[in-house]
Design an enzyme around this catalytic site. Structure first.
Site, PDB file in Angstrom:
ATOM      1  N   CYS A  52       0.835  -1.212   0.000  1.00  0.00           N
ATOM      2  CA  CYS A  52       0.000   0.000   0.000  1.00  0.00           C
ATOM      3  C   CYS A  52       0.860   1.249   0.000  1.00  0.00           C
ATOM      4  O   CYS A  52       1.332   1.691   1.044  1.00  0.00           O
ATOM      5  CB  CYS A  52      -0.941  -0.015   1.209  1.00  0.00           C
ATOM      6  SG  CYS A  52      -1.995   1.443   1.280  1.00  0.00           S
ATOM      7  N   CYS A  66      -0.512   4.117   2.038  1.00  0.00           N
ATOM      8  CA  CYS A  66      -0.300   3.999   3.492  1.00  0.00           C
ATOM      9  C   CYS A  66       1.154   4.261   3.858  1.00  0.00           C
ATOM     10  O   CYS A  66       1.432   4.912   4.860  1.00  0.00           O
ATOM     11  CB  CYS A  66      -0.634   2.596   3.987  1.00  0.00           C
ATOM     12  SG  CYS A  66      -2.060   1.825   3.255  1.00  0.00           S
ATOM     13  N   ASP A  67       2.077   3.712   3.094  1.00  0.00           N
ATOM     14  CA  ASP A  67       3.465   3.637   3.554  1.00  0.00           C
ATOM     15  C   ASP A  67       4.462   4.480   2.750  1.00  0.00           C
ATOM     16  O   ASP A  67       5.621   4.599   3.158  1.00  0.00           O
ATOM     17  CB  ASP A  67       3.933   2.163   3.521  1.00  0.00           C
ATOM     18  CG  ASP A  67       3.096   1.283   4.440  1.00  0.00           C
ATOM     19  OD1 ASP A  67       2.620   1.800   5.467  1.00  0.00           O
ATOM     20  OD2 ASP A  67       2.911   0.097   4.130  1.00  0.00           O
TER      21      ASP A  67
END
Ligand code: NAP
Length: 324
Positions: free
Chosen positions: A148, A151-152
């Site tokens: 992701c 997300c990261d």
């Protein structure tokens, strides 16, 4: 549709009866539980294979509104669980292994043997990112391996990164990662991308992205965190190591909906189909929320939003229908 049958030896005469059963315990499931509990429906969450869902495999979450300083994924799911439990939601470990939606009360079997029945069911089983299946990929998950970028990605400023995949997700992830990385290697096993032409063009136009065609990732390197990937040419079989600071897997997601095959309508990829602007499935009284029915946004906050919708839809359905 061929409908699956329940195991013959499970005795439904002794089944626990509930107003609402929620299958799945990610942001969608716990939010549905919170709202259903506050509506006095005494919901029970069957927490599933990976209690807490996909967020339990991420580290810091910085894009969930309300956590101004960010939060660790597992901590956030613990907070969600506590909040739902505070209002009386029951939370059970276990996996729903069979369902029968032919009539109300709906019948469910947990862990192959425990019968349960419910007037309404909320499905929040999520989706699972697909991985290559390499041992070191699993070991370094959350330590440089991610599925992701949204997300990261921000944790990888000023380093070179690798993305594997050739579909729209891989294009999107690569483009997003160029905001942080000095360079992004997009690794694809064939000589043509599967992604839409417009996404391909954006990738081709981006100077920070280099596509490695006909290339497979055969290992992820690094002791405590990712230091590179081992590549193999699909044409010559030759191997080489590519040093990178992070490795993003973007080879698709699989919705966790196999259990509902034969009962609920889904699209070609298995995502449950809900009526527009609602969480109603094709069976009245069965609602679907979160990533099990959303392949577009797939964010914790959108999953939580549809979890809330599912609880409200279930509450209205039960208010209009007498208990079965
Ligand atoms: P996808 O379209 O199924 O693409 C998966 C890609 O991963 C393919 O290129 C495939 O290679 C590759 N792949 C699969 N297994 C692999 C393996 N074991 N090793 C190496 N490569 C592997 O999945 P997706 O990109 O997640 O997209 C899913 C759906 O969501 C699509 O309909 C897509 O259009 C949509 N989507 C749209 C957007 C957007 O419009 N912005 C963004 C994301 C997703 P091959 O090509 O060789 O099969």
């Amino acid at each position: 549709m061929t409908r699956p049958v329940l195991p013959a030896d499970v005795d439904f005469g002794a089944a626990e009866q509930h107003r609402v059963i929620i299958i799945g315990s990610g942001p969608a499931g716990y939010t549905a539980a919170l709202y259903a509990a506050r509506a006095n429906l005494s919901p029970v969450v069957i927490a599933g294979i990976e209690p807490g869902g996909q967020l339990t495999t991420t580290t810091d979450v910085e894009n969930y509104p309300g956590y101004a300083d960010g939060v660790m994924g597992p901590q956030m799911m613990e907070d969600f669980q506590r909040q739902a439990a505070r209002f009386g939601a029951g939370i059970r470990s276990g996996i729903v292994t069979h369902v029968d939606f032919s009539e109300r009360p709906f019948r469910l079997v947990v862990d192959e043997e425990v019968p349960m029945a419910a007037d309404a069911v909320i499905i929040a089983t999520g989706a699972s990112a697909r991985y290559l299946g390499l041992e070191n990929e699993k070991r370094l998950l959350g330590r440089g391996v991610s599925a992701c970028a949204t997300c990261d990605g921000a944790f990888f400023r000023g380093v070179e990164l690798a993305v594997v995949g050739g579909g729209d997700s891989a294009m999107e992830e690569s483009l997003f990662l160029t905001r942080f990385a000095t360079k992004v290697y997009l690794i694809h096993r064939r000589d043509a991308l599967r992604a839409s032409k417009i996404m391909q063009q954006r990738v081709f136009d981006n100077d920070k992205i280099e596509i490695l065609w006909n290339t497979m990732v055969v290992d992820v390197l690094g002791q405590d965190e990712v230091s590179g990937v081992r590549l193999r040419s699909a044409q010559t079989g030759e191997e080489r190591d590519l040093p990178v600071g992070g490795f993003f897997v973007a080879i698709g997601h699989t919705p966790n909906t196999a259990l509902f095959k034969g009962w609920l309508e889904s699209d070609a990829q298995g995502y449950l189909i809900t009526e527009p602007r609602s969480t109603h499935t094709n069976i009245p009284g069965v609602f679907a929320c979160g990533d099990a029915q959303d392949h577009v946004y797939r964010q914790a906050v959108t999953a939580a939003g549809t979890g809330c919708m599912a609880a409200i839809d279930a509450e209205r359905f039960l208010a209009a229908e007498p208990a079965a």
